[in-house]
Design an enzyme around this catalytic site. Structure first.
Site, PDB file in Angstrom:
ATOM      1  N   LYS A 218       0.832  -1.129  -0.135  1.00 45.64           N
ATOM      2  CA  LYS A 218      -0.045  -0.019  -0.060  1.00 45.64           C
ATOM      3  C   LYS A 218       0.845   1.312   0.057  1.00 45.64           C
ATOM      4  O   LYS A 218       0.476   2.302  -0.830  1.00 45.64           O
ATOM      5  CB  LYS A 218      -0.831   0.043   1.200  1.00 45.64           C
ATOM      6  CG  LYS A 218      -1.713   1.240   1.331  1.00 45.64           C
ATOM      7  CD  LYS A 218      -2.549   1.353   2.717  1.00 45.64           C
ATOM      8  CE  LYS A 218      -1.434   1.793   3.767  1.00 45.64           C
ATOM      9  NZ  LYS A 218      -1.516   3.219   4.209  1.00 45.64           N
ATOM     10  N   ASN A 219       1.802   1.149   0.991  1.00 39.78           N
ATOM     11  CA  ASN A 219       2.588   2.655   0.934  1.00 39.78           C
ATOM     12  C   ASN A 219       3.521   2.755  -0.089  1.00 39.78           C
ATOM     13  O   ASN A 219       3.941   3.933  -0.262  1.00 39.78           O
ATOM     14  CB  ASN A 219       3.415   2.490   2.221  1.00 39.78           C
ATOM     15  CG  ASN A 219       2.494   2.478   3.779  1.00 39.78           C
ATOM     16  OD1 ASN A 219       1.489   3.214   3.466  1.00 39.78           O
ATOM     17  ND2 ASN A 219       3.178   2.062   4.706  1.00 39.78           N
TER      18      ASN A 219
ATOM     19  N   ARG B  70      -4.736   9.867   4.009  1.00 39.28           N
ATOM     20  CA  ARG B  70      -3.759  10.870   4.154  1.00 39.28           C
ATOM     21  C   ARG B  70      -2.960  11.278   3.071  1.00 39.28           C
ATOM     22  O   ARG B  70      -2.451  12.329   2.909  1.00 39.28           O
ATOM     23  CB  ARG B  70      -2.746  10.478   5.195  1.00 39.28           C
ATOM     24  CG  ARG B  70      -1.691  11.278   5.854  1.00 39.28           C
ATOM     25  CD  ARG B  70      -0.661  10.700   6.823  1.00 39.28           C
ATOM     26  NE  ARG B  70       0.301  11.693   7.122  1.00 39.28           N
ATOM     27  CZ  ARG B  70       0.288  12.808   7.619  1.00 39.28           C
ATOM     28  NH1 ARG B  70      -0.883  13.256   7.964  1.00 39.28           N
ATOM     29  NH2 ARG B  70       1.485  13.458   7.623  1.00 39.28           N
TER      30      ARG B  70
ATOM     31  N   CYS C  78      -4.817   7.343   9.435  1.00 42.50           N
ATOM     32  CA  CYS C  78      -4.703   6.666  10.705  1.00 42.50           C
ATOM     33  C   CYS C  78      -5.030   7.471  11.775  1.00 42.50           C
ATOM     34  O   CYS C  78      -4.464   9.050  11.735  1.00 42.50           O
ATOM     35  CB  CYS C  78      -3.612   5.870  10.993  1.00 42.50           C
ATOM     36  SG  CYS C  78      -3.560   4.476  10.411  1.00 42.50           S
TER      37      CYS C  78
ATOM     38  N   ARG D 122       0.174  12.933  13.244  1.00 44.11           N
ATOM     39  CA  ARG D 122       1.220  13.062  12.312  1.00 44.11           C
ATOM     40  C   ARG D 122       1.263  14.465  11.673  1.00 44.11           C
ATOM     41  O   ARG D 122       0.186  14.877  10.938  1.00 44.11           O
ATOM     42  CB  ARG D 122       0.998  11.893  11.178  1.00 44.11           C
ATOM     43  CG  ARG D 122       1.178  10.515  11.664  1.00 44.11           C
ATOM     44  CD  ARG D 122       1.255   9.414  10.469  1.00 44.11           C
ATOM     45  NE  ARG D 122       0.193   9.299   9.972  1.00 44.11           N
ATOM     46  CZ  ARG D 122      -0.195   8.459   9.183  1.00 44.11           C
ATOM     47  NH1 ARG D 122       0.727   7.767   8.802  1.00 44.11           N
ATOM     48  NH2 ARG D 122      -1.453   8.296   8.481  1.00 44.11           N
TER      49      ARG D 122
END
Length: 430
Positions: A24-25, A97, A121, A125
């Protein structure tokens, strides 16, 4: 209103073969970067079932990018299309995000965009480094409590210094700088494997990217032709979830087409804890049948232990006699999931940025709620180790980053059922 939950019957060993989905990232920034190209670029091994990936594709399409999806081949074809900037749709952009990456995208294209505050999430952050870096390249950015507005008439390369390595911040600057006039150097960048793959894609598309540990150099070009093809790297975080799953259930696995090159530090701690890892002919063999030892870990920027690994190690500590210590050096409030683990009978004390796990105590199935993506994965693991039935609600958070998780666990011998809840689990768990 009823919602879907995972029902897990604990106590089953994980045994067998598992194939990972694309990371995913890695996928999310690659999708954005591919939309800089004038000609189509193809991304293979895209985890199309992930909620975050679906949102990112939808957002880019709504902003004018041309994107075609092949469900049969798990591939996505992207190019600039009619990207013109403007106001991003709040409902979609606020749910993810990496909507923040549209700042770098439109800054590089010399256009304006307004975004809602980013989703993702539910732990703190910051994104101040994204804004300061793009401002230094020449973008104009304003923000209030609800939105961020960027305008750009083109960027000029410069040196950007980060006071702390930031993953998405590094990606944002790389994407914008690829179309800047001159050379941009990012110092104290995060250069983890996902960012290295972003650099590979941008280079294939026509940018000039060089990278070493904590340093990224991008020599801007007037336009990116596109026409690249790249396969999304396998999800190391998914692999780590199955490795820990084998460890806590005394099981053994073969993870197909995966090696330890991207998780060397995590592998070092796993071996110290007593999990056997062996690479052979392109696959990773895992055994959790040996004696386990408590551990002391701390998160750090790559090549250190990644913050996403932290909740998984916490669960591993629960099945090991003695005290294990987990120190979170990257993000505040990253231990929100611990309160849910205590529902299983877990003995975990949290002291600022440190959790102390008193392991080896009985774990009993419970009704719990996923607080975030990796915290949700920790609940799944704990449910596999616990005696009796576990019900996990808010599984949307888990499925932001895990593709077909119940099916893969069932194939490994676990008992996992996805079903509609007959009652409001929010009220049970608050």
């Amino acid at each position: 209103m009823p919602e879907e939950v995972y029902c897990i019957e604990g106590g089953k060993q994980l045994e067998g073969d598992v194939r990972l989905s694309g990371a995913k990232n890695a996928t999310l920034p690659l999708l954005v970067a591919a939309c800089l190209g004038e000609e189509p670029s193809i991304l293979d091994n895209v985890p199309l079932q992930l909620n975050d990936v679906q949102l990112q594709i939808q957002l880019l399409q709504l902003m004018g990018a041309k994107i075609e999806i092949s469900q049969i081949h798990n591939s996505v074809t992207c190019c600039r299309g009619q990207l013109s900037g403007g106001e991003a749709p709040t409902l979609v952009a606020s749910g993810i995000r990496t909507s923040l990456l549209l700042l770098g995208l439109f800054a590089g294209l010399g256009k304006s965009v307004t975004l809602p505050s980013p989703g993702g999430c539910n732990f703190e952050r910051k994104y101040d480094l994204h804004i300061s870096g793009l401002r230094k390249l020449g973008a104009s950015i304003s923000e209030d409590s609800k939105s961020i507005t960027l305008s750009s008439s083109g960027l000029k390369g410069t040196t950007v210094d980060f006071y702390v390595p930031t993953t998405t911040g590094t990606e944002n600057i790389m994407i914008g700088a690829s179309l800047a006039q001159g050379t941009t150097i990012i110092r104290n960048a995060n250069t983890r494997p996902e960012i290295q793959q972003l650099g590979q894609l941008l280079s294939q598309m026509g940018a000039r990217v060089r990278m070493q540990n904590r340093i990224v150099e991008v020599r801007g070009v007037k336009s990116l032709r596109g026409g690249a093809r790249i396969s999304v790297m396998p999800g190391w975080d998914e692999a780590l979830t199955y490795i820990v799953g084998a460890g806590i259930t005394q099981g053994s696995l073969r993870i197909l087409d995966f090696d330890l090159s991207n998780i060397a530090e995590e592998a070092r701690y796993l071996r110290q804890a007593g999990i056997e890892l062996f690479e052979w002919q392109g696959d990773l063999y895992v055994s959790g049948k040996g004696k386990k030892e408590s551990f002391d870990i701390f998160t750090a920027p790559y090549p250190g232990l990644d913050t996403d690994a932290q909740p998984l190690f916490t669960v591993l500590g629960l099945v090991i006699e003695g005290s294990s210590v987990i120190t979170e050096m990257r993000h505040a409030n990253r231990f929100q999931y611990v309160e849910q683990l205590r529902c299983f009978g877990a003995d975990i004390g949290v002291y600022g940025n440190t959790a102390i796990v008193q392991g080896g105590k009985p774990l009993v199935g419970a009704d719990v709620r996923a607080t975030d993506l990796r915290g949700g994965a920790a609940l799944v693991l704990c449910g596999l180790a616990a005696k009796g039935q576990t019900r996990i609600s808010n599984i949307y958070e888990i499925e932001r980053g895990y593709e077909n998780l119940p099916e893969k666990l069932i194939a490994l011998g676990a008992t996992v059922i996805r079903e509609r809840s007959d009652h409001d689990t929010n009220s049970v768990l608050q």
